[in-house]
Scaffold this active site. Structure first.
Site, PDB file in Angstrom:
ATOM      1  N   LYS B  77      31.692  79.458  50.285  1.00  0.00           N
ATOM      2  CA  LYS B  77      30.388  78.939  50.719  1.00  0.00           C
ATOM      3  C   LYS B  77      30.124  79.357  52.174  1.00  0.00           C
ATOM      4  CE  LYS B  77      27.861  74.486  50.772  1.00  0.00           C
ATOM      5  NZ  LYS B  77      27.991  73.018  50.629  1.00  0.00           N
ATOM      6  N   SER B 157      24.346  71.145  47.491  1.00  0.00           N
ATOM      7  CA  SER B 157      24.053  72.293  48.311  1.00  0.00           C
ATOM      8  C   SER B 157      24.907  73.518  47.980  1.00  0.00           C
ATOM      9  CB  SER B 157      24.270  71.930  49.788  1.00  0.00           C
ATOM     10  OG  SER B 157      25.624  71.654  50.045  1.00  0.00           O
ATOM     11  N   SER B 181      27.522  67.571  46.826  1.00  0.00           N
ATOM     12  CA  SER B 181      27.214  69.003  46.888  1.00  0.00           C
ATOM     13  C   SER B 181      28.183  69.913  46.150  1.00  0.00           C
ATOM     14  CB  SER B 181      27.138  69.465  48.349  1.00  0.00           C
ATOM     15  OG  SER B 181      25.917  69.090  48.914  1.00  0.00           O
TER      16      SER B 181
END
Lengths: 493, 494
Positions: B77, B157, B181
């Site tokens: 990420k 997210s 997330s």
């Protein structure tokens, strides 16, 4: 301290309507003696080139986290114990949020709600027996900010982060001070105690001891606290006194004119000798304090506090009392001796098995006097405690006079050496042999018949013969013996 | 089936036996990444860097390296600082930023010999539930509703991480979970996602959103793979004062399949009005599966659940407003173009105004507000008190002998891009309703795929465990996994 001591008089400003008393409280920012910063391992060395003591944490790079330097905590605890304060076994670091280029994180890590150190006290003695007790409200640990440099380039400002993140202790007093002199004495006393503890160097020029000064005034006799103004970021005791005087008088003027003093932050300008408004209460920052989620609450084992307490050295107040008690030195001399720990240590090495008053006299007048004249510190003294001690022994034993001792001191100061040997080699010992003194006296009398005649009419003139004897012996005749023997011979005439 | 569709454990076996090489495996993933550019899952990758790492991994493997992650392609990420690689947290304000340091967890992955495939798209600063609030293009889910071409969200997210694993662009991925997330995108994408106990993985080197809630965790295509990843990334880090000092167990040893005697709590507060019937159904199925496997199912109450969302949306923005203050244009990242007589306040305003997206600005403003003088007690302090109560709800239940709690992961399947983001932000926040409690209480939570809904979209089940007992939690999750046999893959349209 002795409870029989009395408090100093408040400084009173005589107005047209009232007599006004000054009320002063201080927030002192003391840089913690530590090799590394409060939350990073960067060096704290002063005076290195800009941005050389900065790591990723100090520069607030993304994802960086603070890790508490436990040594700084130990130093703050030590300071708290030195100020006879409560140590809180539970304290919390909070973030104080504001934007400024020399504050990379956008917040300062400080302690608002749960400081590390609680209530303490400091005694300041303004003259013998006149003592003010100043209550410490709390002490907390916090990060210092960096430095903005506006004078390097005409259109850019530069930032130096070397100081960013260095540990400070903020020592907050109650508004217990009543004159500019007390404020200055308070800072110097804190400085002295911290230097004894080794927790702050107290170098005000380098900014490692600074103060925010809160000043208000009130009619004499009132115990109400009037609105205060805070004078920010002072690093000279002289300017602090000037600023307080100006500020207190300014406030008196406002009150007496029927106005209202507004709570605000002010700056002192040493050039004009005036304070000016920096920001009002309405313009004050909203710091949005909240507990720093990157750090756990600081929980301190009571055993750790005790271990630190065991290593607290004798502090100036106790040391002063002891010097007076143990060696019989005067209050004034004791103050001078304890002003720096090293001074008192030197004195205590000199005074072993010797007369305390004499030792204090010589350490303060001769040694400190000479050091001051040459700009040396006690550690750089060319005369060791042993050498000075030998000189004192020679005086005490009547082997040299005070005057010769001063010569001897100067010889050793510039040439070094063993005082006993030098006294022998240079024949500096007093002549204490009664036979030779008597024959010298008789010589002098024989050489000065007219003076002898004058003496017979006026016995007060005996001093002339003493002077002549000292001259003949190059000052080495034992003056006490000269007087005794001279008196005896003159009586026979 | 291509190599990139292997699980980590399958690939690891083949690599160990020398039947495939990391170069082959990584190349297969690179081909998939190239082919899937339309998904916007990766925000940055460098094929040369990938190949370089794959070659060194092959060398390690031939020298007998037995780490189960050696040579395995992993996506990261964009919130993790990876030394020398762009790290932007999907924000314009970090434009051009390449850290000179490596986050602790990605360093651990590298030390294990895994291959860093590139950076994965996300909601800016991890604020969002749809991966639409990003400086890159929104992530498009590899999944589509039956008979529809409407682009769907991969969740957020960590939407890029979920999409990449679901679309076989890499074998596993790292995400972060502040309010759901990892688990919500895992559920939407039909993969497994774990949020470890707060403190289990170091936060050092991860761009901070809300420090007291942020936690890194893995995405993978099986619970076993999750265990292999967690084994590597977990562990105490002296650089993170909130990291946990306890030992990291060998998680794969926990995956015995034996869940007999385990007590599973079903919280009544998670049964929402108007929740789709299919969500109810998978919940019911989950209960039956665990019961049939020998676990006991008990009804429980977590009475403060209804306050979790508002509590979260006070605490997280409060911390974020402070954490994001460092993005000021002074030292790195984006700085607004200014003329020379602009003052410092204008520079802040313009830099931050131009550098942050709308959702980030909204949360910074909320956070600033709730910490302000006069509001602090009413908002932040009260939220902290409720947080304590929420935590206590869980403690009480665990003290009563409950081993884990079963809930749906999300109150709905994946929604269409633009469907909620253009609407009221509160609706987007409601996506986190089942996941935020776990972050507030600092507990571990895992999402496993349950089945497809009638439109062909994945639905996930969440298991919430006791602190530090991720091993038991994964064992329960694997019990569901092996029962539902979720073998669905998105129909390839890209």
């Amino acid at each position: 301290m002795d409870t029989k001591l009395r408090e100093p008089e408040s400084k009173i400003i005589v107005g047209t309507k009232d007599n006004w008393e000054m009320v002063i409280g201080l927030e002192v920012h003391a840089q913690v003696v530590s090799n590394a910063k409060l939350f990073s391992s960067s060096s704290t060395t002063f005076g290195t080139s800009p941005n050389s003591n900065v790591d990723f944490v100090d520069a607030a790079m993304p994802g960086m986290l603070p890790v508490l330097n436990e040594f700084c905590v130990e130093q703050a605890i030590k300071t708290g114990l030195g100020l006879k304060a409560e140590i809180n076994t539970y304290s919390v670091f909070d973030r104080k949020n504001y934007f400024y280029p020399d504050l990379p994180q956008g917040y300062q890590i400080s302690q608002l709600y749960h400081p590390l150190v609680g209530e303490g006290e400091v005694f300041i003695e303004l003259e013998p027996g006149v003592v003010r007790r100043v209550r410490i409200e709390h002490i907390h640990l916090e990060q210092d900010a960096g430095k903005s440099l506006h004078d390097i380039h005409p259109s850019f400002s530069y930032v130096d982060l070397n100081r960013t993140g260095i540990a400070l202790m903020e020592i907050v007093s109650h508004p217990d001070l009543r004159s500019p002199e007390e404020a200055a004495a308070y800072i110097l006393k804190l400085r002295q105690i911290m230097r004894y503890l080794g927790t702050c160097d107290g170098n005000m020029q380098n900014g490692n001891l600074r103060a925010d000064v809160n000043v208000s005034v009130r009619p004499q006799g009132s115990d109400e606290l009037y609105t205060r103004c805070e004078i920010k970021n002072m690093n000279s005791t002289r300017f602090i006194q000037q600023a307080i005087d100006f500020e207190a008088n300014r406030q008196v003027g406002i009150w007496e004119d029927g106005g209202t003093v507004l709570q605000e932050t002010r700056l002192y300008d040493p050039g004009t000798g005036k304070t000016r408004s920096m920001r009002s209460k309405e313009e004050a920052h909203d710091y949005r304090y909240f507990p720093c989620p990157d750090l756990l609450p600081l929980e301190i084992e009571p055993e750790w506090i005790e271990r630190i307490r065991d290593n607290i050295p004798e502090l100036p107040d106790e040391l002063k009392d002891r010097l007076i008690r143990q060696y019989g030195v005067s209050n004034y001399d004791a103050d001078v001796l304890v002003s720096e720990k090293e001074n008192a240590e030197f004195f205590e090495q000199v005074v072993i098995n010797r007369n305390g008053k004499l030792a204090a006299n010589w350490v303060i007048n001769e040694l400190f006097g000479s050091l001051n004249k040459e700009g040396l510190t006690i550690k750089e003294s060319p005369i060791s405690p042993e050498q000075l001690g030998s000189i004192l022994d020679l005086i005490e034993n009547g082997e040299i006079s005070g005057k010769i001792a001063k010569n001897l001191f100067e010889i050793i100061w510039s040439e070094g050496g063993d005082p006993l040997k030098i006294v022998d080699e240079r024949q500096m010992r007093q002549v204490s042999d009664t036979g030779s003194i008597e024959s010298i006296i008789r010589e002098v009398l024989a050489e000065n018949p007219s003076q002898v005649e004058k003496y017979k009419k006026n016995p007060k003139l005996a001093g002339f013969f003493v002077g002549q004897v000292m001259k003949k012996t190059a000052g080495k005749a034992n003056p006490k013996l000269v007087n005794e023997i001279l008196e005896k011979i003159l009586a026979e005439i | 089936m291509g190599l990139s569709a292997l699980t980590i454990s399958e690939a690891s076996t083949l690599l160990d036996k020398g039947e495939i090489t990391s170069v082959e495996l990584s190349q297969a993933c690179l081909n998939e990444i190239e082919a899937a550019r339309e998904l916007n899952a990766f925000s940055w990758f460098d094929p040369d860097l990938v190949m370089e790492q794959a070659k060194s991994a092959d060398k390690l493997l031939s020298n007998g390296n037995t780490s189960s992650l050696c040579g395995i392609p992993i996506g990261i990420k964009d919130l993790f600082c990876v030394r020398g690689s762009p790290t932007q947290a999907a924000s314009k304000i970090l434009e051009g930023f390449r850290p000179e340091y490596e986050s602790t967890v990605t360093q651990k992955l590298k030390d294990a010999g895994s291959v860093f495939m590139g950076k994965l798209n996300m909601d800016e600063f991890a604020m969002g539930s749809s991966t639409e609030h990003t400086v890159y293009n929104p992530v498009i889910s590899p999944w589509r509703s039956k008979g529809s071409e409407k682009p769907l969200t991969a969740g957020g997210s960590s939407g890029g991480s979920a999409a990449a694993v679901a679309a076989d662009l890499c074998l596993g991925a790292l995400g972060t979970d502040t309010g759901g997330s990892i688990r919500q995108p895992a559920a939407f994408a039909g993969v497994v996602g774990l949020k470890p106990t707060y403190g289990r993985c170091s936060r050092w080197g991860i761009v901070a959103f809300a420090s007291s809630l942020d936690q890194a965790g893995p995405f993978a295509r099986s619970v076993e793979d999750i265990a292999l990843l967690l084994e590597v990334i977990a562990g105490y880090d002296p650089k993170d004062s909130t990291s946990y000092k306890g030992e990291v167990p060998k998680y794969s040893n926990y995956l015995t399949g034996d869940v007999r005697g385990k007590k599973i709590g079903i919280p009544k507060e998670y049964r929402l009005d108007g929740m789709p019937g299919e969500i109810e159904e998978i919940w019911e199925e989950g209960k039956i599966i665990l019961k049939d496997a020998g676990a006991t199912i008990v009804d429980i109450s977590l009475p403060h659940t209804e306050f979790a969302l508002p509590t979260y949306y006070v605490i997280a923005p409060a911390e974020a407003s402070s954490n994001l203050a460092r993005y000021d244009g002074v030292r790195y990242g984006y700085r607004a173009a200014l003329d020379s007589n602009t003052n410092i306040v204008d520079m802040y305003k313009r830099t931050r105004g131009e550098g942050f997206g709308a959702e980030v600005k909204r949360r910074v403003m909320i956070g600033t507000y709730v910490l302000s003088q006069g509001f602090y007690e009413a908002y932040y302090l009260r939220a902290q008190k409720i947080r304590t109560l929420i935590k206590k709800d869980f403690e009480d239940v665990f003290n009563d002998g409950v081993d884990a709690i079963l809930t749906p992961t999300t109150p709905s399947p994946a929604f269409a891009l633009g469907e909620i983001s253009d609407d009221d932000p509160i609706k987007m926040y409601l996506n986190d309703v089942f996941t935020v409690t776990v972050n507030l209480a600092g507990l571990p939570g895992i999402s496993v795929p349950a089945r497809l809904d009638s439109k062909g979209l994945p639905l996930g089940l969440q298991l919430i465990g006791r602190p530090w007992e991720e091993g038991d939690l994964m064992n329960l999750a694997q019990s569901i996994e092996s029962n539902v046999q979720f073998n669905h893959k998105p129909q390839r349209w890209w």
